[in-house]
Design a protein around this motif. Structure first.
Motif, PDB file in Angstrom:
ATOM      1  N   ALA A 207       0.836  -1.214   0.000  1.00 33.13           N
ATOM      2  CA  ALA A 207       0.000   0.000   0.000  1.00 33.13           C
ATOM      3  C   ALA A 207       0.865   1.256   0.000  1.00 33.13           C
ATOM      4  N   ALA A 208       1.879   1.300   0.861  1.00 34.41           N
ATOM      5  CA  ALA A 208       2.718   2.504   0.931  1.00 34.41           C
ATOM      6  C   ALA A 208       3.377   2.747  -0.424  1.00 34.41           C
ATOM      7  N   ASN A 230      -5.501  -5.214  -5.170  1.00 34.73           N
ATOM      8  CA  ASN A 230      -5.373  -3.841  -4.667  1.00 34.73           C
ATOM      9  C   ASN A 230      -5.301  -3.872  -3.148  1.00 34.73           C
ATOM     10  N   PRO A 231      -4.303  -3.201  -2.570  1.00 34.39           N
ATOM     11  CA  PRO A 231      -4.136  -3.285  -1.110  1.00 34.39           C
ATOM     12  C   PRO A 231      -5.152  -2.511  -0.280  1.00 34.39           C
ATOM     13  N   SER A 232      -6.088  -1.838  -0.895  1.00 29.95           N
ATOM     14  CA  SER A 232      -7.121  -1.154  -0.100  1.00 29.95           C
ATOM     15  C   SER A 232      -7.838  -2.198   0.731  1.00 29.95           C
ATOM     16  N   ALA A 233      -7.913  -1.969   2.015  1.00 29.58           N
ATOM     17  CA  ALA A 233      -8.421  -3.028   2.887  1.00 29.58           C
ATOM     18  C   ALA A 233      -9.709  -2.637   3.598  1.00 29.58           C
ATOM     19  N   ASN A 234     -10.490  -1.789   2.964  1.00 25.26           N
ATOM     20  CA  ASN A 234     -11.779  -1.451   3.574  1.00 25.26           C
ATOM     21  C   ASN A 234     -12.888  -2.227   2.893  1.00 25.26           C
ATOM     22  N   PRO A 235     -13.462  -3.211   3.607  1.00 24.79           N
ATOM     23  CA  PRO A 235     -14.504  -3.996   2.970  1.00 24.79           C
ATOM     24  C   PRO A 235     -15.618  -3.094   2.453  1.00 24.79           C
ATOM     25  N   ALA A 236     -16.109  -3.441   1.299  1.00 25.29           N
ATOM     26  CA  ALA A 236     -17.292  -2.799   0.732  1.00 25.29           C
ATOM     27  C   ALA A 236     -17.116  -1.327   0.393  1.00 25.29           C
ATOM     28  N   SER A 237     -15.857  -0.828   0.410  1.00 25.97           N
ATOM     29  CA  SER A 237     -15.695   0.516  -0.139  1.00 25.97           C
ATOM     30  C   SER A 237     -14.770   0.428  -1.344  1.00 25.97           C
ATOM     31  N   PRO A 238     -14.868   1.389  -2.254  1.00 25.48           N
ATOM     32  CA  PRO A 238     -14.075   1.269  -3.482  1.00 25.48           C
ATOM     33  C   PRO A 238     -12.582   1.301  -3.182  1.00 25.48           C
ATOM     34  N   SER A 239     -11.810   0.599  -4.004  1.00 22.79           N
ATOM     35  CA  SER A 239     -10.361   0.573  -3.824  1.00 22.79           C
ATOM     36  C   SER A 239      -9.758   1.904  -4.266  1.00 22.79           C
ATOM     37  N   LEU A 240      -8.659   2.310  -3.614  1.00 26.92           N
ATOM     38  CA  LEU A 240      -7.924   3.497  -4.055  1.00 26.92           C
ATOM     39  C   LEU A 240      -7.190   3.151  -5.355  1.00 26.92           C
TER      40      LEU A 240
END
Ligand SMILES: *Cc1c(COP(=O)(O)O)cnc(C)c1O
Length: 375
Positions: A207-208, A230-240
Protein backbone atom coordinates in the motif's frame (compact mmCIF):
# COMPACT_ATOMS: atom_id res chain seq x y z
CA UNK A 1 -5.94 -31.87 4.22
CA UNK A 2 -5.05 -34.00 1.25
CA UNK A 3 -5.29 -32.18 -2.10
CA UNK A 4 -8.34 -33.57 -3.91
CA UNK A 5 -6.84 -34.34 -7.29
CA UNK A 6 -9.72 -36.56 -8.41
CA UNK A 7 -12.33 -33.87 -7.95
CA UNK A 8 -12.96 -31.21 -10.58
CA UNK A 9 -12.07 -28.20 -8.43
CA UNK A 10 -8.83 -26.25 -8.42
CA UNK A 11 -7.13 -22.94 -7.79
CA UNK A 12 -5.59 -21.73 -11.02
CA UNK A 13 -2.66 -19.33 -10.72
CA UNK A 14 -1.45 -17.33 -13.69
CA UNK A 15 2.30 -16.98 -13.17
CA UNK A 16 2.45 -14.46 -16.02
CA UNK A 17 0.28 -12.14 -13.96
CA UNK A 18 2.65 -12.59 -10.98
CA UNK A 19 5.57 -11.77 -13.25
CA UNK A 20 3.75 -8.75 -14.66
CA UNK A 21 3.03 -7.38 -11.18
CA UNK A 22 6.60 -7.85 -9.96
CA UNK A 23 8.00 -6.26 -13.11
CA UNK A 24 5.59 -3.31 -12.86
CA UNK A 25 6.61 -2.73 -9.24
CA UNK A 26 10.32 -3.02 -10.05
CA UNK A 27 9.88 -0.32 -12.72
CA UNK A 28 7.98 1.84 -10.25
CA UNK A 29 10.62 1.58 -7.52
CA UNK A 30 13.38 4.19 -7.47
CA UNK A 31 16.76 2.96 -8.75
CA UNK A 32 18.53 0.81 -6.22
CA UNK A 33 15.51 -0.02 -4.08
CA UNK A 34 15.05 -3.78 -3.77
CA UNK A 35 11.84 -5.74 -3.68
CA UNK A 36 11.44 -8.55 -1.18
CA UNK A 37 8.42 -10.61 -2.13
CA UNK A 38 6.09 -11.52 0.74
CA UNK A 39 5.03 -15.14 0.26
CA UNK A 40 3.69 -15.95 3.74
CA UNK A 41 0.60 -18.12 4.20
CA UNK A 42 1.46 -20.23 1.18
CA UNK A 43 1.88 -17.15 -1.00
CA UNK A 44 -1.47 -15.70 0.13
CA UNK A 45 -3.03 -19.00 -0.92
CA UNK A 46 -1.38 -18.98 -4.37
CA UNK A 47 1.47 -21.39 -3.55
CA UNK A 48 4.63 -20.08 -1.86
CA UNK A 49 7.30 -21.92 -3.81
CA UNK A 50 5.92 -21.19 -7.28
CA UNK A 51 5.26 -17.54 -6.45
CA UNK A 52 8.69 -17.12 -4.84
CA UNK A 53 10.49 -18.60 -7.83
CA UNK A 54 8.49 -16.47 -10.26
CA UNK A 55 9.05 -13.28 -8.23
CA UNK A 56 12.79 -13.93 -7.93
CA UNK A 57 13.07 -14.60 -11.67
CA UNK A 58 11.27 -11.29 -12.32
CA UNK A 59 13.66 -9.27 -10.18
CA UNK A 60 12.77 -9.65 -6.51
CA UNK A 61 15.95 -10.09 -4.46
CA UNK A 62 14.60 -11.47 -1.19
CA UNK A 63 11.57 -13.10 0.39
CA UNK A 64 9.51 -12.56 3.53
CA UNK A 65 7.41 -15.13 5.36
CA UNK A 66 5.47 -15.11 8.61
CA UNK A 67 6.87 -18.17 10.38
CA UNK A 68 10.10 -20.19 10.30
CA UNK A 69 8.48 -23.27 8.75
CA UNK A 70 7.50 -21.22 5.72
CA UNK A 71 11.15 -20.22 5.31
CA UNK A 72 12.26 -23.87 5.59
CA UNK A 73 9.75 -24.85 2.90
CA UNK A 74 11.44 -22.37 0.55
CA UNK A 75 14.93 -23.59 1.45
CA UNK A 76 13.79 -27.18 0.86
CA UNK A 77 12.77 -26.07 -2.62
CA UNK A 78 16.39 -24.97 -3.23
CA UNK A 79 15.67 -21.26 -2.97
CA UNK A 80 18.85 -19.51 -1.86
CA UNK A 81 17.68 -15.86 -1.79
CA UNK A 82 17.60 -14.04 1.57
CA UNK A 83 14.51 -14.92 3.60
CA UNK A 84 13.17 -12.89 6.52
CA UNK A 85 10.67 -14.27 9.04
CA UNK A 86 8.44 -11.31 9.89
CA UNK A 87 6.83 -12.69 13.06
CA UNK A 88 8.45 -13.52 16.39
CA UNK A 89 10.16 -16.92 16.28
CA UNK A 90 10.79 -18.67 19.61
CA UNK A 91 14.37 -17.83 20.59
CA UNK A 92 15.17 -21.54 20.98
CA UNK A 93 14.87 -21.87 17.17
CA UNK A 94 17.67 -19.35 16.54
CA UNK A 95 20.20 -22.07 15.75
CA UNK A 96 17.86 -23.80 13.30
CA UNK A 97 17.21 -20.51 11.51
CA UNK A 98 20.95 -19.80 11.35
CA UNK A 99 21.67 -23.29 9.96
CA UNK A 100 19.34 -22.56 7.04
CA UNK A 101 20.56 -18.98 6.61
CA UNK A 102 17.15 -17.59 7.51
CA UNK A 103 16.91 -14.08 9.01
CA UNK A 104 14.72 -13.59 12.06
CA UNK A 105 12.95 -10.57 13.48
CA UNK A 106 14.29 -9.38 16.84
CA UNK A 107 11.64 -7.44 18.71
CA UNK A 108 12.92 -7.18 22.27
CA UNK A 109 16.08 -7.24 24.34
CA UNK A 110 14.92 -10.34 26.21
CA UNK A 111 14.51 -12.19 22.91
CA UNK A 112 18.04 -11.19 21.86
CA UNK A 113 19.47 -12.43 25.15
CA UNK A 114 17.65 -15.75 24.93
CA UNK A 115 18.69 -16.24 21.30
CA UNK A 116 22.30 -15.40 22.15
CA UNK A 117 22.40 -18.28 24.66
CA UNK A 118 21.22 -20.71 22.00
CA UNK A 119 23.64 -19.39 19.40
CA UNK A 120 26.55 -19.42 21.84
CA UNK A 121 25.88 -23.08 22.66
CA UNK A 122 26.18 -24.08 19.00
CA UNK A 123 28.74 -21.45 18.01
CA UNK A 124 26.50 -19.88 15.38
CA UNK A 125 25.69 -16.44 14.05
CA UNK A 126 22.18 -15.33 13.15
CA UNK A 127 21.00 -12.64 10.75
CA UNK A 128 18.41 -10.42 12.38
CA UNK A 129 16.18 -7.52 11.47
CA UNK A 130 15.25 -5.21 14.32
CA UNK A 131 11.45 -5.01 14.33
CA UNK A 132 10.11 -1.63 15.39
CA UNK A 133 6.60 -1.05 16.67
CA UNK A 134 6.08 2.49 15.44
CA UNK A 135 2.33 2.40 15.97
CA UNK A 136 0.97 -0.90 14.72
CA UNK A 137 0.77 -2.15 18.30
CA UNK A 138 1.82 -5.65 17.30
CA UNK A 139 5.49 -6.59 17.72
CA UNK A 140 8.82 -4.85 18.07
CA UNK A 141 10.78 -2.28 20.01
CA UNK A 142 8.84 0.82 20.89
CA UNK A 143 10.60 2.31 23.92
CA UNK A 144 13.76 4.39 23.51
CA UNK A 145 15.49 2.98 26.58
CA UNK A 146 15.11 -0.67 25.62
CA UNK A 147 16.16 0.05 22.04
CA UNK A 148 19.30 1.82 23.22
CA UNK A 149 20.13 -1.18 25.42
CA UNK A 150 19.58 -3.52 22.48
CA UNK A 151 21.89 -1.40 20.35
CA UNK A 152 24.54 -1.62 23.05
CA UNK A 153 24.00 -5.39 23.39
CA UNK A 154 24.49 -5.85 19.64
CA UNK A 155 27.64 -3.71 19.30
CA UNK A 156 30.45 -6.16 18.52
CA UNK A 157 28.23 -9.13 19.36
CA UNK A 158 29.65 -12.08 17.41
CA UNK A 159 26.38 -14.01 17.44
CA UNK A 160 24.30 -11.53 15.48
CA UNK A 161 24.53 -9.83 12.13
CA UNK A 162 22.11 -6.91 12.04
CA UNK A 163 20.86 -7.26 8.51
CA UNK A 164 17.91 -4.94 8.84
CA UNK A 165 15.62 -2.63 10.73
CA UNK A 166 11.98 -2.30 9.79
CA UNK A 167 8.51 -1.31 10.81
CA UNK A 168 5.03 -2.04 9.55
CA UNK A 169 2.34 0.52 8.76
CA UNK A 170 -1.19 0.18 10.01
CA UNK A 171 -2.84 2.82 7.80
CA UNK A 172 -0.89 2.80 4.52
CA UNK A 173 -4.13 2.08 2.66
CA UNK A 174 -5.87 5.15 4.05
CA UNK A 175 -6.26 8.44 2.20
CA UNK A 176 -5.52 10.21 5.50
CA UNK A 177 -1.73 10.37 6.06
CA UNK A 178 -1.70 11.62 9.64
CA UNK A 179 -1.07 8.33 11.43
CA UNK A 180 1.21 7.08 8.64
CA UNK A 181 3.41 10.16 9.09
CA UNK A 182 3.38 9.67 12.85
CA UNK A 183 4.74 6.13 12.35
CA UNK A 184 7.47 7.32 9.98
CA UNK A 185 8.53 9.96 12.51
CA UNK A 186 8.58 7.44 15.35
CA UNK A 187 10.67 5.01 13.26
CA UNK A 188 13.17 7.70 12.27
CA UNK A 189 13.51 8.73 15.87
CA UNK A 190 14.42 5.18 16.95
CA UNK A 191 16.76 4.86 13.96
CA UNK A 192 18.57 8.01 15.13
CA UNK A 193 19.38 6.27 18.42
CA UNK A 194 21.40 3.53 16.70
CA UNK A 195 25.16 3.41 16.53
CA UNK A 196 25.15 0.09 14.65
CA UNK A 197 24.28 0.29 10.97
CA UNK A 198 21.72 -2.24 9.72
CA UNK A 199 22.26 -3.17 6.09
CA UNK A 200 18.65 -2.68 5.04
CA UNK A 201 16.16 -0.14 6.37
CA UNK A 202 12.63 -1.00 5.26
CA UNK A 203 9.18 0.38 5.95
CA UNK A 204 6.95 0.08 2.90
CA UNK A 205 4.38 -2.62 2.24
CA UNK A 206 2.41 -2.76 -1.01
CA UNK A 207 0.00 0.00 0.00
CA UNK A 208 2.72 2.50 0.93
CA UNK A 209 4.50 1.80 -2.33
CA UNK A 210 1.59 1.93 -4.77
CA UNK A 211 -0.47 4.68 -3.15
CA UNK A 212 2.30 7.25 -3.49
CA UNK A 213 3.44 7.29 0.14
CA UNK A 214 6.75 5.55 -0.31
CA UNK A 215 9.42 6.31 2.22
CA UNK A 216 12.67 6.03 0.34
CA UNK A 217 14.64 3.21 1.97
CA UNK A 218 16.54 0.12 0.86
CA UNK A 219 13.75 -2.27 0.12
CA UNK A 220 10.01 -2.71 -0.11
CA UNK A 221 8.16 -5.67 1.38
CA UNK A 222 5.75 -6.29 -1.47
CA UNK A 223 2.92 -8.67 -0.63
CA UNK A 224 -0.62 -8.36 -1.94
CA UNK A 225 0.55 -6.49 -5.04
CA UNK A 226 2.46 -9.55 -6.29
CA UNK A 227 -0.85 -11.32 -6.53
CA UNK A 228 -2.36 -8.41 -8.46
CA UNK A 229 -4.78 -7.43 -5.71
CA UNK A 230 -5.37 -3.84 -4.67
CA UNK A 231 -4.14 -3.28 -1.11
CA UNK A 232 -7.12 -1.15 -0.10
CA UNK A 233 -8.42 -3.03 2.89
CA UNK A 234 -11.78 -1.45 3.57
CA UNK A 235 -14.50 -4.00 2.97
CA UNK A 236 -17.29 -2.80 0.73
CA UNK A 237 -15.69 0.52 -0.14
CA UNK A 238 -14.07 1.27 -3.48
CA UNK A 239 -10.36 0.57 -3.82
CA UNK A 240 -7.92 3.50 -4.06
CA UNK A 241 -6.23 3.87 -7.45
CA UNK A 242 -2.75 2.30 -7.64
CA UNK A 243 0.28 3.82 -9.37
CA UNK A 244 1.07 0.52 -11.07
CA UNK A 245 -1.07 -1.79 -13.15
CA UNK A 246 -2.03 -4.87 -11.12
CA UNK A 247 -3.22 -8.10 -12.73
CA UNK A 248 -4.92 -10.59 -10.40
CA UNK A 249 -3.42 -14.06 -10.74
CA UNK A 250 -5.90 -16.34 -9.00
CA UNK A 251 -9.09 -17.94 -10.14
CA UNK A 252 -11.08 -20.79 -8.60
CA UNK A 253 -12.84 -23.19 -10.91
CA UNK A 254 -14.94 -26.32 -10.68
CA UNK A 255 -17.79 -28.05 -12.52
CA UNK A 256 -21.39 -28.97 -11.89
CA UNK A 257 -21.32 -32.38 -10.25
CA UNK A 258 -25.09 -32.88 -10.18
CA UNK A 259 -28.11 -31.23 -11.79
CA UNK A 260 -31.76 -31.69 -10.94
CA UNK A 261 -35.14 -30.07 -11.21
CA UNK A 262 -36.98 -29.15 -8.03
CA UNK A 263 -40.59 -28.16 -7.60
CA UNK A 264 -42.54 -25.60 -5.63
CA UNK A 265 -41.97 -26.02 -1.89
CA UNK A 266 -38.74 -28.05 -2.18
CA UNK A 267 -35.94 -26.80 0.05
CA UNK A 268 -32.22 -26.59 -0.71
CA UNK A 269 -29.40 -27.13 1.81
CA UNK A 270 -29.22 -27.35 5.61
CA UNK A 271 -32.08 -25.59 7.33
CA UNK A 272 -33.98 -25.50 4.03
CA UNK A 273 -33.29 -21.76 4.01
CA UNK A 274 -34.08 -21.64 0.30
CA UNK A 275 -37.40 -22.93 -0.99
CA UNK A 276 -38.42 -23.07 -4.60
CA UNK A 277 -41.56 -21.11 -5.52
CA UNK A 278 -41.84 -22.86 -8.89
CA UNK A 279 -40.12 -25.54 -10.96
CA UNK A 280 -36.41 -24.71 -10.97
CA UNK A 281 -33.10 -26.20 -12.06
CA UNK A 282 -30.53 -26.57 -9.30
CA UNK A 283 -26.86 -27.40 -9.86
CA UNK A 284 -24.47 -28.75 -7.24
CA UNK A 285 -20.79 -27.71 -7.12
CA UNK A 286 -18.34 -29.94 -5.17
CA UNK A 287 -16.70 -27.13 -3.15
CA UNK A 288 -17.59 -26.05 0.38
CA UNK A 289 -16.42 -24.26 3.47
CA UNK A 290 -13.74 -26.91 4.11
CA UNK A 291 -12.14 -25.54 0.94
CA UNK A 292 -12.30 -22.02 2.36
CA UNK A 293 -15.48 -21.28 0.42
CA UNK A 294 -17.15 -19.59 3.35
CA UNK A 295 -20.80 -20.01 4.34
CA UNK A 296 -21.27 -16.25 4.22
CA UNK A 297 -20.84 -16.42 0.44
CA UNK A 298 -24.46 -17.62 0.27
CA UNK A 299 -26.14 -15.38 -2.33
CA UNK A 300 -22.88 -14.64 -4.20
CA UNK A 301 -23.13 -15.23 -7.94
CA UNK A 302 -20.72 -17.65 -9.59
CA UNK A 303 -20.36 -18.14 -13.34
CA UNK A 304 -21.90 -21.37 -14.59
CA UNK A 305 -21.29 -21.83 -18.29
CA UNK A 306 -22.08 -18.32 -19.57
CA UNK A 307 -24.38 -17.09 -16.84
CA UNK A 308 -23.95 -15.78 -13.32
CA UNK A 309 -26.01 -17.87 -10.92
CA UNK A 310 -26.74 -17.17 -7.26
CA UNK A 311 -25.67 -19.60 -4.55
CA UNK A 312 -28.92 -20.83 -2.98
CA UNK A 313 -29.26 -22.45 0.42
CA UNK A 314 -26.47 -22.72 2.94
CA UNK A 315 -23.00 -23.62 1.72
CA UNK A 316 -22.13 -27.09 3.07
CA UNK A 317 -18.70 -28.34 4.14
CA UNK A 318 -17.98 -29.89 0.75
CA UNK A 319 -20.69 -28.79 -1.67
CA UNK A 320 -22.97 -25.90 -2.54
CA UNK A 321 -25.94 -25.35 -4.79
CA UNK A 322 -26.71 -22.77 -7.46
CA UNK A 323 -29.94 -21.72 -9.15
CA UNK A 324 -29.56 -22.40 -12.87
CA UNK A 325 -31.37 -20.48 -15.63
CA UNK A 326 -32.20 -23.79 -17.36
CA UNK A 327 -31.13 -27.40 -17.42
CA UNK A 328 -27.37 -27.61 -17.90
CA UNK A 329 -25.26 -30.76 -18.23
CA UNK A 330 -23.19 -32.23 -15.42
CA UNK A 331 -19.62 -31.13 -16.11
CA UNK A 332 -20.58 -27.58 -17.08
CA UNK A 333 -17.65 -25.34 -16.01
CA UNK A 334 -18.19 -23.24 -12.90
CA UNK A 335 -15.96 -20.26 -12.18
CA UNK A 336 -16.28 -19.42 -8.49
CA UNK A 337 -13.69 -16.63 -8.48
CA UNK A 338 -12.46 -14.79 -11.55
CA UNK A 339 -9.02 -13.25 -12.02
CA UNK A 340 -10.66 -10.53 -14.13
CA UNK A 341 -11.18 -7.55 -11.81
CA UNK A 342 -14.09 -6.43 -14.01
CA UNK A 343 -15.96 -9.74 -13.63
CA UNK A 344 -18.87 -9.80 -11.17
CA UNK A 345 -17.25 -12.75 -9.36
CA UNK A 346 -13.85 -11.12 -8.81
CA UNK A 347 -12.13 -11.68 -5.45
CA UNK A 348 -12.90 -8.19 -4.15
CA UNK A 349 -16.61 -8.79 -4.84
CA UNK A 350 -16.46 -12.04 -2.87
CA UNK A 351 -14.69 -10.23 -0.01
CA UNK A 352 -17.31 -7.48 -0.03
CA UNK A 353 -20.04 -10.11 0.17
CA UNK A 354 -18.38 -11.72 3.21
CA UNK A 355 -17.57 -8.35 4.78
CA UNK A 356 -13.85 -8.99 4.72
CA UNK A 357 -10.77 -8.19 2.62
CA UNK A 358 -9.61 -10.21 -0.37
CA UNK A 359 -6.43 -11.18 1.50
CA UNK A 360 -8.67 -13.39 3.64
CA UNK A 361 -10.60 -14.89 0.72
CA UNK A 362 -7.35 -15.91 -1.01
CA UNK A 363 -5.41 -17.27 1.94
CA UNK A 364 -8.31 -19.25 3.41
CA UNK A 365 -8.52 -21.40 0.26
CA UNK A 366 -7.51 -24.70 1.80
CA UNK A 367 -5.00 -27.36 0.81
CA UNK A 368 -7.82 -29.58 -0.41
CA UNK A 369 -7.91 -27.42 -3.54
CA UNK A 370 -4.98 -28.35 -5.78
CA UNK A 371 -3.01 -25.35 -7.13
CA UNK A 372 -2.47 -25.47 -10.87
CA UNK A 373 -0.08 -23.06 -12.58
CA UNK A 374 0.06 -21.69 -16.05
CA UNK A 375 2.41 -19.19 -17.58
C1 LIG B 1 2.16 -9.20 5.47
C2 LIG B 1 3.21 -8.17 5.68
C3 LIG B 1 3.67 -7.39 4.61
C4 LIG B 1 3.04 -7.41 3.24
O1 LIG B 1 1.88 -6.62 3.26
P1 LIG B 1 1.03 -6.36 1.93
O2 LIG B 1 -0.08 -5.48 2.38
O3 LIG B 1 0.52 -7.68 1.49
O4 LIG B 1 1.95 -5.74 0.95
C5 LIG B 1 4.74 -6.55 4.83
N1 LIG B 1 5.29 -6.46 6.06
C6 LIG B 1 4.86 -7.15 7.11
C7 LIG B 1 5.51 -6.99 8.43
C8 LIG B 1 3.79 -8.02 6.98
O5 LIG B 1 3.35 -8.71 8.03
Amino acid sequence: MVPAIHRPAKVVVDLNAIKHNVTAEMQHLPQGVQMWAVVKANGYGHGAVQVAKTALAAGATGLCVAVLDEALELRNADITAPILVLGITPAKEAALASSFDVSLTAGSLSWLKAAEQVLAASGQRLKIHLGIDSGMGRIGFSEDAEFVQANHFLEDNEHFFVEGMFTHFSTADSSDDTYFNYQVKRFKHLQSLLTIKPKYIHLDNTAASVFGKEVKTDLVRFGIGIYGLNPSANPASPSLPTEIDLQPALSLVSELSFVKQIHQGYGVGYGATYQADSDQWIGTVPVGYADGWQRSLQGFKVKVGDSYCPIVGRICMDQFMVLLPKELPVGTPVELLSADPAAPNNIKAAADQVGTIHYEIACLLSDRLPRVYHS
